[in-house]
Design an enzyme around this catalytic site. Sequence first.
Site, PDB file in Angstrom:
ATOM      1  N   HIS A 231       0.832  -1.201   0.000  1.00  0.00           N
ATOM      2  CA  HIS A 231       0.000   0.000   0.000  1.00  0.00           C
ATOM      3  C   HIS A 231       0.865   1.249   0.000  1.00  0.00           C
ATOM      4  CE1 HIS A 231       1.105  -0.047   4.265  1.00  0.00           C
ATOM      5  NE2 HIS A 231       0.639   1.183   4.382  1.00  0.00           N
TER       6      HIS A 231
ATOM      7  N   GLN B 227       0.409   5.825   0.690  1.00  0.00           N
ATOM      8  CA  GLN B 227      -0.443   6.828   1.318  1.00  0.00           C
ATOM      9  C   GLN B 227      -0.491   8.070   0.442  1.00  0.00           C
ATOM     10  OE1 GLN B 227      -0.200   7.323   5.630  1.00  0.00           O
ATOM     11  NE2 GLN B 227       1.519   5.902   5.675  1.00  0.00           N
TER      12      GLN B 227
ATOM     13  N   MET C 264      20.822   7.978   9.849  1.00  0.00           N
ATOM     14  CA  MET C 264      20.960   9.423   9.683  1.00  0.00           C
ATOM     15  C   MET C 264      20.807  10.027  11.082  1.00  0.00           C
ATOM     16  SD  MET C 264      21.554  10.021   6.538  1.00  0.00           S
ATOM     17  CE  MET C 264      21.403   9.220   4.921  1.00  0.00           C
TER      18      MET C 264
ATOM     19  N   PHE D 221      25.986  13.328  13.533  1.00  0.00           N
ATOM     20  CA  PHE D 221      26.568  14.314  12.634  1.00  0.00           C
ATOM     21  C   PHE D 221      25.578  14.727  11.551  1.00  0.00           C
ATOM     22  CE2 PHE D 221      29.131  15.776   9.042  1.00  0.00           C
ATOM     23  CZ  PHE D 221      29.931  16.713   9.662  1.00  0.00           C
TER      24      PHE D 221
HETATM   25  O1  G1P Z   1      30.560   6.456  13.914  1.00  0.00           O
HETATM   26  P1  G1P Z   1      29.540   5.426  14.325  1.00  0.00           P
HETATM   27  O2  G1P Z   1      29.050   5.596  15.725  1.00  0.00           O
HETATM   28  O3  G1P Z   1      29.998   4.023  14.048  1.00  0.00           O
HETATM   29  O4  G1P Z   1      28.322   5.685  13.338  1.00  0.00           O
HETATM   30  C1  G1P Z   1      27.162   6.391  13.667  1.00  0.00           C
HETATM   31  O5  G1P Z   1      27.378   7.789  13.732  1.00  0.00           O
HETATM   32  C2  G1P Z   1      27.762   8.445  12.521  1.00  0.00           C
HETATM   33  C3  G1P Z   1      27.797   9.935  12.779  1.00  0.00           C
HETATM   34  O6  G1P Z   1      26.545  10.439  13.175  1.00  0.00           O
HETATM   35  C4  G1P Z   1      26.830   8.104  11.369  1.00  0.00           C
HETATM   36  O7  G1P Z   1      27.384   8.595  10.166  1.00  0.00           O
HETATM   37  C5  G1P Z   1      26.607   6.601  11.235  1.00  0.00           C
HETATM   38  O8  G1P Z   1      25.628   6.364  10.239  1.00  0.00           O
HETATM   39  C6  G1P Z   1      26.148   6.059  12.591  1.00  0.00           C
HETATM   40  O9  G1P Z   1      25.935   4.660  12.518  1.00  0.00           O
HETATM   41  O1  G1P Z   2       0.942   6.306   8.681  1.00  0.00           O
HETATM   42  P1  G1P Z   2       1.805   5.185   9.165  1.00  0.00           P
HETATM   43  O2  G1P Z   2       2.265   4.274   8.047  1.00  0.00           O
HETATM   44  O3  G1P Z   2       1.224   4.417  10.301  1.00  0.00           O
HETATM   45  O4  G1P Z   2       3.110   5.900   9.740  1.00  0.00           O
HETATM   46  C1  G1P Z   2       4.327   6.054   9.074  1.00  0.00           C
HETATM   47  O5  G1P Z   2       4.260   7.030   8.037  1.00  0.00           O
HETATM   48  C2  G1P Z   2       4.002   8.369   8.439  1.00  0.00           C
HETATM   49  C3  G1P Z   2       4.129   9.267   7.224  1.00  0.00           C
HETATM   50  O6  G1P Z   2       5.406   9.204   6.639  1.00  0.00           O
HETATM   51  C4  G1P Z   2       4.946   8.819   9.556  1.00  0.00           C
HETATM   52  O7  G1P Z   2       4.497  10.067  10.051  1.00  0.00           O
HETATM   53  C5  G1P Z   2       5.015   7.820  10.694  1.00  0.00           C
HETATM   54  O8  G1P Z   2       5.997   8.227  11.624  1.00  0.00           O
HETATM   55  C6  G1P Z   2       5.338   6.445  10.119  1.00  0.00           C
HETATM   56  O9  G1P Z   2       5.392   5.480  11.144  1.00  0.00           O
END
Ligand code: G1P
Ligand code: G1P
Lengths: 350, 350
Positions: A165, A167, A316, A319
Amino acid sequence: MQFVATEHQHRRFNPLNGQWVLVCPHRTQRPWSGQQEKPQKNEVPEFDPSNPLCPGVTRPNGIETPAYESTYVFDNDFPALVEAVPIPPNGDDPLFQIAPARGNCRVMCFHPKSNLTLPTMSAAEIEVVIDEWIRQFNELSATYAWVQIFENKGASMGCSNPHPHCQIWSCSFLPTEPQLKQERLRAYYTTNERPLLADYVERELQRQERIVIENPDWLVVVPFWATWPFETMLISRNNNKRINDLTLEQRQNLARTIKELTTKYDNLFQCSFPYSMGWHGAPTGPEHAHASSAHWTLHAVYYPPLLRSATVRKFMVGFELLAMAQRDLTPEQAAQRLREVDGTRHYLEK
Amino acid sequence: MQFVATEHQHRRFNPLNGQWVLVCPHRTQRPWSGQQEKPQKNEVPEFDPSNPLCPGVTRPNGIETPAYESTYVFDNDFPALVEAVPIPPNGDDPLFQIAPARGNCRVMCFHPKSNLTLPTMSAAEIEVVIDEWIRQFNELSATYAWVQIFENKGASMGCSNPHPHCQIWSCSFLPTEPQLKQERLRAYYTTNERPLLADYVERELQRQERIVIENPDWLVVVPFWATWPFETMLISRNNNKRINDLTLEQRQNLARTIKELTTKYDNLFQCSFPYSMGWHGAPTGPEHAHASSAHWTLHAVYYPPLLRSATVRKFMVGFELLAMAQRDLTPEQAAQRLREVDGTRHYLEK
Ligand SMILES: O=P(O)(O)O[C@H]1O[C@H](CO)[C@@H](O)[C@H](O)[C@H]1O
Ligand SMILES: O=P(O)(O)O[C@H]1O[C@H](CO)[C@@H](O)[C@H](O)[C@H]1O
C-alpha cells in the site's frame, strides 16, 4: 596526490534544495557491531483476517474493507491532516509563528493480496496502481496545493502494515521540501530558460556514470547529490509536469520501469528492500492553477536505508542531524551496483 | 470552533532553519503494529575484553586503549574525515558542483566503565566530560571552522558501541545546519540588535509553557518548533558563544543540568533513553576568528526518537522525508511530561 572520488572525501551540492552532502567512501570499511535490521520476512500470508487492509476485514473503527479486486482507497482512520480545523491565532512574535494546516490522508492498497509487493506484481498490475494514483491526483489536486503520494515500505522505514500500500497526504499549503524545490527550479529556469531536471537528464545521459535504467520515457539515476546509500531518482524524459499528464504509453513504460527498479533493489541484498518513495511535480490547487509550471519536471525519489546488506542500514543520526548529510559510498559506486544487478527476474523466482 | 493546539493540527515555524513543522496531536491515538525497538539492556558488563573502548583492550588496528581512569580521546579508526586529501576538481556546471572537505574524527570515552551512561554518572564525573569537551574544542577550534561534538546514544540512534562515549568531527568548512543557523541568527541580530536565542529564552521564561529545567545558568525547553517527540534545547543564559567560554560555575551547573535532563529522559519510559545530541555555538578557525559572534548563543540540542514507550519510536520517513517534518504531540505536552517526571533519582536506583 590526484583526487579520486572513490577514495577521497568531498562535498557535493544538491541543486534541488541548496544543501551540500558529505561523501566519505573510505568509510564502508569500518566494522559494524550496531543494530541489525530484521529483513522483511517472506512469510506474509496472502490473506490475514486480522489485517484491516485485506478485503472483507472489519477495521478497528467498525468499517468493513470491501472485497476489492485491484486497488482500494480509503480515508486514513488516524489522519495527520483533516479538513475542518479552526485557524490558529498568530501573534506578531517572529519566534512563535503558527500557521493553519488543512488536508486529508488516504491509504491506497495496491492489490488484494498481502504477500505481494510492487516488484512481485505484474507490470499490468502496476499500471492499475499508476492509474489509481492519477485518479486520486486528479480529484485531490483540484482542491489542494500539494498532493503527496508516498510509499513507506518495510518495518525499518516505519511501515506498520506489510500489505502492499501507499499513502496520499494532501495539504492546503506547500510543504518545506516542495517549497524549496519550487524556488530552486524557478531560479534555474529564470537563468537558463530550461527546466533544471531536463538539463540534468541530458547531462547524465552524456556522462553515463550514474544511470541505473534508461528508456525512451524514463531515466533512473543515483543523483550526483544522493544522500541515502542507494537513493535513486526516476525522472520523466517527456517534459511531464505532473503525474496526471502522462500518456498511456508513458504510463505503461513507467509500470515496467518501476518493476525493474524495485526488482533490482530486492535482488541487491536478496530481501524485500525497504524504502520511502514518493512523487514530486508542479504544485496544484486553485492557488497554483494559473501559475507557470514550465520549470518543473515530474519525478519520483526513492530513499532506501540499507547500506551494506539486508541487515545493516545507514543511520541518519548525530553528525547528519546536527551538521549535514553524509554518505559512505559514492553515488557512482551505488549506480554501478544497481545497474549490474538483474532487474528482469526477482530473486524469489529463481 | 475555537482553536486548541492539543486537538487541532497546525504548523509552527523554526526560526533557526527557516522551516515549518507540522503538528498533529490527535495522531497519538492510532494503534501501532509496526517495528518495536529493543530497549537498551542494562546487562552491559562493566568491562568487556572484546570492546575496543574499554581500558587495556587492543583495537582491531593493533593499537591498545590505555588503562585510562576518567575520559579518553583517540582518533576514530574509521574516520569519515581525514586531513590530507587532494582537492577535487570543480567544473563550472551548476548541476555537478563538488567542493573539498578536510577534517578529523575523534572518539571520546566518558568513563572507563562500560555499564555507565551520563545519567548514572555523578555530576562530578560529568564535569570531567565537560572539561574534556572544552580541551578538545580549544585544540580543534584553532584549525577548524566547525567542531561538532555529538553523542549518538542507543542502538536505535545508530550507536554501535554501548560504552559511554561521544564523537568529535571537525570540519574545514561550515556544514549545512550551522550555516543555516549562522545566517538566521545574524539576520535576526541585524534587525533586533539582540541574539535570537537570548530573546527566545526571555520569552519562554515569561510564557512558562515549554520549560523542562530552569536554573540561573541554563534553560532546558522543548522548543516551540521541536520536531522529534521529546526534543529539547539546553540554552546558555549567560550570553556564552562557545563551549570554551564557560566559567567554572557555569560548567558545574551544566554538569548538574545534563544529569537532571538525562535522568528525566531515562525515567520517562524507564529505559536507557536513546538520542542524538550535540553542541552548537559560534563558528571557529582562522576564517571566523575575527568575525563577530554577537548573534550566537551557546546551546545543545537533544533529538530523541522514542514517541510512546521504550519500544515505540517516531519514524522520520515518507511524508517527513518527501514533504516536511511532522510530529504527533505538541511541544507543550512533551514539556509537561518531562517537567513532571523525576529528575533527581534514576529509575534504576529506586
Ligand atoms: O561512527 P559510528 O558511531 O559508528 O556511526 C554512527 O554515527 C555516525 C555519525 O553520526 C553516522 O554517520 C553513522 O551512520 C552512525 O551509525
Ligand atoms: O501512517 P503510518 O504508516 O502508520 O506511519 C508512518 O508514516 C508516516 C508518514 O510518513 C509517519 O508520520 C510515521 O511516523 C510512520 O510510522
